[in-house]
Design a protein around this motif. Structure first.
Motif, PDB file in Angstrom:
ATOM      1  N   SER A   1      -2.704  76.388  32.967  1.00 25.96           N
ATOM      2  CA  SER A   1      -3.152  77.540  33.740  1.00 25.96           C
ATOM      3  C   SER A   1      -2.042  78.558  33.995  1.00 25.96           C
ATOM      4  O   SER A   1      -2.305  79.650  34.479  1.00 25.96           O
ATOM      5  CB  SER A   1      -3.723  77.079  35.086  1.00 25.96           C
TER       6      SER A   1
ATOM      7  N   ALA B   1      -6.792  77.205  27.895  1.00 27.64           N
ATOM      8  CA  ALA B   1      -6.923  77.206  29.352  1.00 27.64           C
ATOM      9  C   ALA B   1      -6.327  78.449  29.985  1.00 27.64           C
ATOM     10  O   ALA B   1      -6.360  78.606  31.194  1.00 27.64           O
ATOM     11  CB  ALA B   1      -6.255  75.966  29.935  1.00 27.64           C
TER      12      ALA B   1
ATOM     13  N   ASP C   1      -4.454  70.580  32.930  1.00 28.96           N
ATOM     14  CA  ASP C   1      -5.010  71.915  33.145  1.00 28.96           C
ATOM     15  C   ASP C   1      -4.089  72.752  34.023  1.00 28.96           C
ATOM     16  O   ASP C   1      -3.999  73.974  33.864  1.00 28.96           O
ATOM     17  CB  ASP C   1      -6.393  71.802  33.794  1.00 28.96           C
TER      18      ASP C   1
END
Length: 842
Positions: free
Chosen positions: A582, A58, A578
């Protein structure tokens, strides 16, 4: 000691992408390290090689920014990682808990080993099926054709090879102490009674019961002159006495000769209460342990809670202080159920039973008072030792039901005994192993138990200097199975008694892998090669390992691996958010900081900003809590907020140092006990070495270094600022201990003895005695409903600082917070203050 440059002593730079390390399958051999260090541990050069996609997939897109508000938000934003992993009873189905988003509740999920792909997280278990998947206690012995467990106080069983379980009890009574009973059933305790039932759900019976009262008597001897004369003069009284005696004799005869009647009733001192009880597998014997029933806390042991729903102040009860604790001994009784007899087991055969093990400490304190100490050999206070991972109880019956093994400890914490008791013959214990430590016996490594189909015990002991696995036949010599400068923990012996599974940090102090050792030969093989922190659960059929594994920048996830194959562990769950992925997290380096006081280095996490040499840097030294805790490892830290905060600091140009100072876990007995009777002295010495290392190796300005920490870390912040006032320019002490006499008994008495015996240890270890040394800015953050480190610790120290006319200190209070903060707003306020302290003074 001459310091070594950063490039030469970094042992591991474990990036978020993961890492691997060379390892040896030999129990004692260790790979050579390319770095030059002074370490008694095997070391490994760790490099970035595999598992890259697991964490960085990610990270290929736009990076998210990191803020203090985000760091201190509800941790749900990180993802909700698997908790309490286990196998379903009698099955290879993998079960774990996961927190509900925005709630304190947990859901139960179930998955299978063949689902390993990292894509799915299993299926949520319906509430109606929880009794098939979860338990509070589970028993599984190879000699029986069924397994059994307790769910919500009720007992269940399942025949091997069958899908459906049988509910054996269904009532409001809370069953506990589950055990196999004879050949076809289970026993369990409810209140002060043991019951049994067959695995088919029939033949339910009460086996025995006990009470803390005088045994009933049909007639009693005449109590005084008037009673004696009454028996001489009044025939009616004598007839009534005879009738009562006859009825009692008949009742005893019925119980003795009629199997349909429960006859085993036992009575103990009415001034005592339960500690624990254990029934033998054959149902012939029981062990009941009691202690004097006296209050362990005073009416003044209260904590005012100012923010209550009622709008009023509530005085909540809290634990006793170590300063108020009194010695407690346990009385251990062996009960013969068939004969309805009981005998108290003597401690006199224990080696060291009446040794004056605190003679040196008592003599030093007496001389400090101007007195002369006379040694004594009075019996020591002794009881069962409740402690150690995976040890459900300190009593373990051999499968034949004739011999019991028990783990005992001395009140003074200097001795731990593993003893056996032959139920048919012994009136005192036979010592199988004595673990003596002049400082204190480690409460963590206390696993023991029987090896299947043998009269031998396995046990953990630190007698070599590190926790290792031993085997002790009850009629033979102790045999060490593992050896080396590493720690063995969480032992699981195979059902056939041939192998032991455990985790150990053989490769590197900060890497725990899972190993399998053959008990007969000591041959060892590594079952995992994940390089991080790894815990395991062995499947009921012993074919699978479910692993809880984490890395420096990867929270724990579940992996699965076959025990018998060389295949790599496969990822089972994918719960990291996520949002977390990130962010471009910067992993700390694991550095062996040279020590000026020991041969072993001080393993530390070092967070380095970019362009390190561009200018002289300011730095922060973080002090972890708990004392006996390891944080400079290659796995996900329990201090995850601090990990994120440290990432924020390095983005602002700080260097951050997080040391496993002496007292920390993972480095052996000597590292642990260096603080005996002098808490805060070796640790601050190590902090000084850390500061010197930062100045010499990380381009840090010696006059721009601050420190902070919570609980034990707050205590160390005090000790550093008070006793080494030039070491740091500012410090923040969070939920800190200021006077160890106000802390709890189990932890504190290990390290400092008790204040009545060893006041010198408390006075040299408690920051409040050194407060006059403060001359740098100090922030104290104190939760008011902390039932671990009481709010009074800060209150008393503040008053002391006022009386000393100190100026540069401030206190922030948190009215609704316990020891571990709960509200995100409190976390944010606390770390804003810490950040402001460093920004202002560094």
């Amino acid at each position: 000691m001459k310091t070594t440059k950063l490039s030469a002593i970094v042992l591991a730079i474990a990036l978020a992408s993961g890492c691997t390390a060379t390892q040896s399958n030999s129990d004692s051999a260790a790979p050579r390290n390319t770095a030059s260090t002074s370490s008694n541990f095997p070391t490994a050069t760790v490099t970035q090689e595999k598992n890259v996609a697991l964490v960085t997939s990610a990270n290929s897109g736009e990076q998210a920014s990191l803020t203090l508000e985000q760091i201190m938000a509800d941790p749900d934003w990180l993802g909700r990682q698997p908790e309490r992993v286990a196998f379903a009873p009698g099955s290879n189905a993998i079960v774990y808990r996961q927190k509900q988003e925005g709630s304190i509740l947990r859901d139960v999920f179930v998955t299978q080993a063949d689902a390993a792909s990292g894509e799915g997280n299993g299926t949520k278990v319906p509430l109606s099926q929880l009794h098939e998947m979860t338990y509070s206690q589970y028993i599984d012995d190879i000699d029986y054709d069924f397994v059994a467990w307790i769910y919500e106080g009720d007992v269940f069983a399942k025949k091997r090879g069958q899908q459906n379980s049988i509910q054996l009890t269904r009532d409001s009574a809370q069953a506990r102490n589950l055990s196999y009973y004879k050949n076809d059933g289970v026993s369990f305790q409810v209140g002060n009674s043991f019951y049994s039932i067959s695995a088919n759900g029939d033949n339910y019976q009460q086996i025995m019961e006990w009470d803390f009262s005088e045994a009933p008597q049909a007639v009693k001897p005449a109590a005084d002159y008037l009673a004696q004369e009454q028996l001489k003069l009044i025939e009616y009284v004598n007839v009534d006495r005879k009738n009562r005696q006859d009825r009692e004799a008949l009742a005893h005869a019925i119980k003795r000769e009629n199997d349909a009647v429960m006859s085993a009733q036992f009575y103990f001192d009415k001034e005592h209460t339960n500690v624990t009880a254990s029934l033998s597998p054959n149902g012939k014997y029981a062990i009941v342990v009691t202690r004097e029933n006296r209050a362990t806390r005073d009416d003044s042991d209260i904590m005012p809670d100012y923010i209550e729903e009622s709008g009023r102040i509530v005085a909540k009860p809290v634990r006793q202080r170590v300063a108020d604790a009194k010695p407690i001994s346990h009385d251990i009784y062996l009960l013969d159920i068939e004969a309805n007899t009981q005998r108290k087991i003597s401690y006199v055969n224990l080696p060291g039973y009446n040794e004056d093990v605190l003679e040196a400490e008592k003599r030093e304190n007496a001389e400090a008072r101007g007195e002369k100490y006379v040694a004594n050999r009075l019996p020591r206070d002794i009881g069962l030792l409740f402690g150690g991972y995976a040890t459900e109880a300190p009593i373990a019956w051999h499968e034949d039901g004739q011999v019991a093994a028990l783990m005992l400890e001395a009140w003074d914490n200097k001795d731990r005994w593993i003893v056996t008791l032959d139920a048919a013959n012994d009136t005192s214990f036979e010592t199988q192993h004595r673990m003596h430590d002049d400082a204190w016996v480690n409460y963590r490594f206390n696993q023991f138990g029987w090896i299947e189909d043998s009269k031998a015990l396995y046990l953990l002991s630190e007698e070599s200097g590190y926790s290792h696995l031993y085997v002790k036949p009850i009629d033979g010599k102790l045999k060490q199975i593992t050896s080396g400068n590493y720690v063995v923990d969480t032992v699981k012996v195979s059902k056939d008694g041939t192998h032991a599974y455990y985790k150990a940090n053989k490769k590197h102090p900060g890497i725990f892998e899972v190993y399998q050792t053959e008990l007969a030969t000591g041959d060892t093989q590594a079952l995992t090669d994940l390089n991080g922190m790894t815990d395991f659960v062995l499947s009921p059929d012993e074919s699978l390992l479910v692993l809880t594994h984490s890395k420096l920048t990867m929270p724990p996830e579940l992996y699965v691996k076959s025990v018998d194959s060389d295949t790599e562990a496969a990822r089972l769950t994918n719960t990291i958010s996520d949002a977390f992925l990130s962010i471009d997290w910067k992993a700390p380096s694991i550095v062996a900081v040279p020590s000026s006081h020991t041969e072993q280095p001080i393993y530390s996490r070092v967070y380095l900003p970019e362009n390190l040499n561009a200018q002289k840097r300011r730095a922060v030294v973080f002090n972890h809590g708990a004392g006996y805790l390891q944080n400079a490892h290659l796995g996900w830290s329990a201090y995850f907020r601090e990990f994120m905060f440290h990432n924020l600091l390095i983005s602002q140009g700080y260097v951050v140092l997080d040391m496993d100072f002496r007292a920390s876990a993972g480095y052996g007995r000597d590292w642990r006990t260096a603080i005996y009777r002098q808490m805060g002295t070796p640790e601050v010495q190590d902090l000084k070495d850390g500061v010197n290392w930062l100045v010499d190796n990380a381009n840090v300005d010696r006059n721009r270094i601050g420190t902070y920490g919570g609980s034990y870390g707050g205590f160390l912040t005090f000790m550093a600022l008070f006793n080494e006032p030039d070491l740091f320019q500012a410090g923040a002490a969070l939920r800190p201990v200021s006077d160890w006499a106000h802390y709890n008994l189990p932890y504190t008495s290990n390290i400092l003895n008790t204040p009545d015996v060893d006041p010198l240890a408390y006075e040299r270890s408690s920051p409040i005695y050194f407060a006059e040394g403060l001359n740098k800015p100090l922030l104290m953050n104190a939760p008011m409903v902390d039932d671990n480190v009481f709010f009074v610790d800060v209150v008393r120290l503040v008053q002391r600082l006022i009386e000393l006319e100190k100026e540069d200190f401030e206190t922030a209070i948190y009215p609704v917070e316990p020891h571990g903060f709960v509200q995100p707003s409190s976390w944010l306020d606390e770390y804003r203050r810490i950040h402001k302290l460093f920004e202002t003074h560094l």
